[in-house]
Design a protein around this motif. Structure first.
Motif: not given
Length: 235
Positions: A66, A70, A152-153, A156-157, A159-160
């Motif tokens: 991933y 990504k 997933q959560a 996502i963090s 990515e942020q």
């Protein structure tokens, strides 16, 4: 050893809550069998360490793939740090707690009496073993999708930017450079014990500057520091 009707019924309930239709439900039973239980049993019972080993590999490969896809510009060192921040004992233990895995674990008497069903290391190992069982029963694609869904959560963090840098350290240096004092204050904690959400505020010179939420106090503090750095236009 053949599973009892009662045990089969119980772990079938867990499989349903996991969202996995096991072809061989005994794999899930093995994933939930701690070494302490196997060692105390007079029968030849298989414990979960081999499935744990396999699940750990699945988690690493799924999260690594991933990150590789990504973030095409992310250096190897940063990918290693990002993966370690996601595939860690705290995250896996929290996921196990949310799925109430502790209620289904087979533990030896000593582990049972000392709260083994709530011990983070045992819960994290059990989660890895469950992933191993899913992989053996359903194959790579299903296991990979399951892992990415559960993480997933946390992904996502990344990515942020939350998981890649120590924002508390950065903020500490900024605030100290200004000759100011900083502290982190717990605002609230909500939810059941196995799935709490913490909220923290950054207080600089007695004034609230930023807030953040997280599944752990450490994560909430990092997010509060990140929000404060954004407010200061530093990141």
């Amino acid at each position: 050893m053949e599973l009892s009707q009662e045990r089969t019924k119980k772990i079938t309930q867990l499989a349903k809550s996991l969202g996995v239709n096991f072809k061989d439900i005994s794999l899930l039973d093995t994933a939930l069998t701690h070494t302490s239980y196997a060692n105390e049993s007079k029968n030849n019972i298989v414990h979960n360490e081999r499935l744990e080993f396999l699940g750990d590999a699945v988690l690493e490969l799924a999260s690594s793939t991933y990150l590789f896809n990504k973030f095409p510009e992310m250096p190897e060192g940063e990918m290693t740090k990002a993966r370690a921040s996601v595939v860690c004992e705290t995250t896996l233990a929290n996921l196990s707690s949310q799925m109430k895995v502790g209620d289904y674990l087979l533990l030896g008497k000593g582990e049972r009496l000392t709260g083994g069903s709530r011990r983070p290391s045992i819960l994290a190992d059990a989660f890895e073993a469950i992933i191993g069982a899913i992989y053996m029963d359903q194959g790579w694609q299903i296991a990979c999708e399951y892992v990415l869904n559960k993480l997933q959560a946390d992904l996502i963090s990344i990515e942020q930017g939350y998981n890649l840098k120590d924002y508390k350290t950065i903020l500490q240096e900024v605030v100290q450079g200004r000759g100011q004092c900083i502290e982190y204050k717990l605002i609230s904690e909500n939810g059941p014990d196995h799935a709490k959400i913490f909220s923290f505020a950054v207080i600089v010179e007695g004034k609230p500057e930023g807030t953040g939420d997280g599944k752990s106090k450490k994560e909430a503090e990092q997010r509060a520091a990140f929000a404060t750095l954004q407010r200061y236009n530093i990141i």
